[in-house]
Every structure is written in C-alpha cells, then in structure tokens.
Design a protein around this motif. Structure first.
Motif, PDB file in Angstrom:
ATOM      1  N   PRO A 178     -29.874 -13.421 -27.580  1.00 52.86           N
ATOM      2  CA  PRO A 178     -30.062 -14.660 -26.813  1.00 52.86           C
ATOM      3  C   PRO A 178     -28.825 -15.547 -26.876  1.00 52.86           C
ATOM      4  N   ALA A 179     -28.406 -16.042 -25.726  1.00 50.28           N
ATOM      5  CA  ALA A 179     -27.156 -16.798 -25.629  1.00 50.28           C
ATOM      6  C   ALA A 179     -27.162 -18.059 -26.481  1.00 50.28           C
ATOM      7  N   TYR A 180     -28.312 -18.722 -26.586  1.00 50.10           N
ATOM      8  CA  TYR A 180     -28.359 -19.997 -27.299  1.00 50.10           C
ATOM      9  C   TYR A 180     -28.028 -19.859 -28.780  1.00 50.10           C
ATOM     10  N   ALA A 181     -28.173 -18.629 -29.328  1.00 47.59           N
ATOM     11  CA  ALA A 181     -27.988 -18.428 -30.763  1.00 47.59           C
ATOM     12  C   ALA A 181     -26.636 -17.829 -31.124  1.00 47.59           C
ATOM     13  N   THR A 182     -25.734 -17.704 -30.161  1.00 46.99           N
ATOM     14  CA  THR A 182     -24.430 -17.107 -30.436  1.00 46.99           C
ATOM     15  C   THR A 182     -23.311 -18.021 -29.964  1.00 46.99           C
ATOM     16  N   SER A 183     -22.168 -17.898 -30.623  1.00 44.91           N
ATOM     17  CA  SER A 183     -21.004 -18.706 -30.221  1.00 44.91           C
ATOM     18  C   SER A 183     -20.524 -18.297 -28.837  1.00 44.91           C
ATOM     19  N   ALA A 193     -36.822 -19.322 -33.114  1.00 42.89           N
ATOM     20  CA  ALA A 193     -36.023 -19.445 -34.324  1.00 42.89           C
ATOM     21  C   ALA A 193     -35.775 -18.060 -34.913  1.00 42.89           C
ATOM     22  N   LEU A 194     -34.522 -17.652 -34.964  1.00 44.06           N
ATOM     23  CA  LEU A 194     -34.156 -16.362 -35.526  1.00 44.06           C
ATOM     24  C   LEU A 194     -33.838 -16.484 -37.013  1.00 44.06           C
ATOM     25  N   THR A 242     -33.399 -24.642 -31.651  1.00 47.72           N
ATOM     26  CA  THR A 242     -34.267 -24.291 -30.525  1.00 47.72           C
ATOM     27  C   THR A 242     -34.617 -25.505 -29.671  1.00 47.72           C
ATOM     28  N   ASP A 243     -34.159 -26.672 -30.060  1.00 50.72           N
ATOM     29  CA  ASP A 243     -34.453 -27.899 -29.322  1.00 50.72           C
ATOM     30  C   ASP A 243     -33.539 -27.979 -28.096  1.00 50.72           C
ATOM     31  N   VAL A 295     -23.212 -21.361 -37.079  1.00 44.96           N
ATOM     32  CA  VAL A 295     -23.411 -20.968 -38.477  1.00 44.96           C
ATOM     33  C   VAL A 295     -24.861 -20.528 -38.657  1.00 44.96           C
ATOM     34  N   ASP A 296     -25.061 -19.269 -38.984  1.00 47.44           N
ATOM     35  CA  ASP A 296     -26.399 -18.728 -39.282  1.00 47.44           C
ATOM     36  C   ASP A 296     -27.403 -18.976 -38.162  1.00 47.44           C
ATOM     37  N   GLN A 297     -26.951 -18.995 -36.928  1.00 49.86           N
ATOM     38  CA  GLN A 297     -27.857 -19.208 -35.804  1.00 49.86           C
ATOM     39  C   GLN A 297     -28.561 -17.921 -35.398  1.00 49.86           C
ATOM     40  N   LEU A 298     -27.805 -16.830 -35.330  1.00 53.08           N
ATOM     41  CA  LEU A 298     -28.356 -15.537 -34.918  1.00 53.08           C
ATOM     42  C   LEU A 298     -28.947 -14.776 -36.105  1.00 53.08           C
ATOM     43  N   ASP A 299     -28.251 -14.850 -37.230  1.00 53.49           N
ATOM     44  CA  ASP A 299     -28.674 -14.158 -38.440  1.00 53.49           C
ATOM     45  C   ASP A 299     -28.002 -14.848 -39.619  1.00 53.49           C
ATOM     46  N   TYR A 300     -28.575 -14.707 -40.786  1.00 49.92           N
ATOM     47  CA  TYR A 300     -27.966 -15.295 -41.967  1.00 49.92           C
ATOM     48  C   TYR A 300     -26.658 -14.567 -42.281  1.00 49.92           C
TER      49      TYR A 300
END
Length: 267
Positions: A139-144, A169-170, A176-177, A197-202
C-alpha cells in the motif's frame, strides 16, 4: 476488476477474470478453494471455475485436492516485462550502485492504483522483514516511495485517493489517519522527498525521491532504506539524499533514451 463504466468497447471480460484470479493469490492466500477464489475476485462459482479450468490447461494454475495454487509458469509473465523493459540493464545497475555506496537496500517503484509495485530492487540485508523483491506490491500510504509518488498527483487525484482509502495498520506506527497522511504527503511535495519509519514493517527506515520524465511529471520513485535503530530519517537525508537525487535524475534521462521504458512508466 475495472468498473463497467470504464471498460472500452472491445473489453474482453473473460481475460480480465483470468487475470483477476492470478492476482488474487498472495502471501496471505497462497492456495484457495473454488469458493474462496470466487468470493475474493467477485465472481460466481461457475465463472471462477471456467477461468480456473482455462488457467490450469495453460499451466498457470494447479490443483491439490480441492485447493488451487499458482505454478512457476506465472513468473514468465513478469519476466517478459522485466527483460522487454530492460530493467536489468537500465534500472538494476542504478539501485545496485546506491547499495554499493551505502549498503542496506534500494528500490525503484511505480504507483499502480493504491499500491506501489517494485520494478527494481537490490539488497544486502538478511533480516526477516517485508520482502521488497521485484514484483512486490504494498500500500502506497505505508511506504516512502508511495508517499513521494502520491505527492506528485494533482490535488484532485490526491483527494480522490484519500477519500477512498481504507488504510490498515501494518505496525503500531502505521499512519492510517487521512488528515495526517495528507499532511505527510504535502510535506513530501514541498521537500521533494519522503521518509518513513516502521510504517510498512518494523525495522524499515526509508527515504524516497521522485523520478520525473521530461515534462517534469512524477512517474516512479527511487528509495534507499536501512534498519531502524541503525539509521534515522535525518541520517538518510543528510548522507544519502544528494546521491539519491542524482541517481533519480539519471534514471529520468535514461527514460528519454528508451521509449519502451518511458511508455511503461507513463502508463
């Protein structure tokens, strides 16, 4: 699947159904029953069954008991794109150079619907984390890379994306807001880069910059990432941003010399 109102006159629905079934398999659903496939793709069991019979006859799907799974032949579809677009000659060396210089990992991605699809990747990392391999889709929102490409959208297109977004929330740190995501994307537009930082995965701290075509439009993104705790966004910006920007500019110039790749990125 594409909306009925958006289909061109010569749209082949049977082909679309087959491709939708191939795309339905992923890490969370590596094998599925007929009813699970029909439900996930939005087809009747009879329509799903006909497509599965066809895909099985062509060698793209196999069956174990009452459950279906993809076969290695599916990889030929991706390899056709990889080599015809000359990813191995044009993009792969660019990301490898970044990793040779800084270590860690680097990727090139494109925006496909609400997701980022990785089209080139190189890594020296060995830790267990979200796999940023060629063909991976996140998902685009969770990656730089996703955020920097969303920053390149028009205001109307960005609003449409955020209005229809169903962000999940990944990690405990995933934003997610919609309002906060909009602010982060607009900040990336102003800065010319995005960090996460830690958006897609820890364990993933990343920096991305846009890749632009001759008209100045954002058509892809280039990123570099490292382990959270060993690198910070500030470190990435200070130490890697200049070289990342230079590499993205070079890729933009490469597009001019390779019409097929330029056409693919413009799609």
């Amino acid at each position: 699947m594409i909306r009925i109102e958006d289909r061109p006159p010569e749209f082949v629905e049977a082909l679309a159904k087959g491709l939708a079934i191939i795309e339905a398999f992923d890490a969370a659903s590596p094998e599925m029953s007929l009813s699970e496939i029909a439900r996930k793709v939005g087809l009747s069991p009879a329509a799903a069954r006909r497509s599965l019979i066809t895909l099985s006859a062509l060698g793209y799907v196999a069956q174990c008991g009452k459950r279906f799974h993809l076969t290695p032949k599916v990889m030929t579809l991706a390899s056709g794109f990889y080599f015809s677009a000359r990813i191995d000659e044009i993009l792969q060396p660019r990301v490898a150079e970044i990793v040779t210089r800084f270590g860690d990992a680097a990727s090139v991605g494109v925006l496909t619907g609400p997701d980022v699809v990785y089209v080139a990747h190189y890594s020296v990392q060995r830790a267990r984390r979200a796999a940023a391999v060629v063909g991976a889709r996140y998902p685009a929102y969770a990656t730089s890379m996703g955020r920097v490409m969303l920053a390149g959208l028009t205001d109307d297109a960005l609003c449409a994306y955020l209005d229809t977004l169903d962000a999940k929330a990944l990690t405990s740190r995933t934003c997610t807001d919609p309002a906060l995501l909009r602010a982060a994307i607009l900040q990336a537009r102003a800065d010319g880069y995005a960090t996460t930082v830690d958006q897609l995965d820890y364990g993933i701290t990343a920096l991305a910059v846009p890749i632009r075509n001759a008209a100045g439009d954002t058509v892809a993104a280039l990123n570099t990432s490292g382990y959270t705790g060993l690198v910070t966004p500030e470190t990435l910006v200070r130490e890697r941003l200049p070289e990342l920007t230079t590499a993205a500019s070079a890729i933009g110039h490469d597009l001019k010399r390779h019409p097929v790749l330029q056409s693919i990125f413009a799609a």
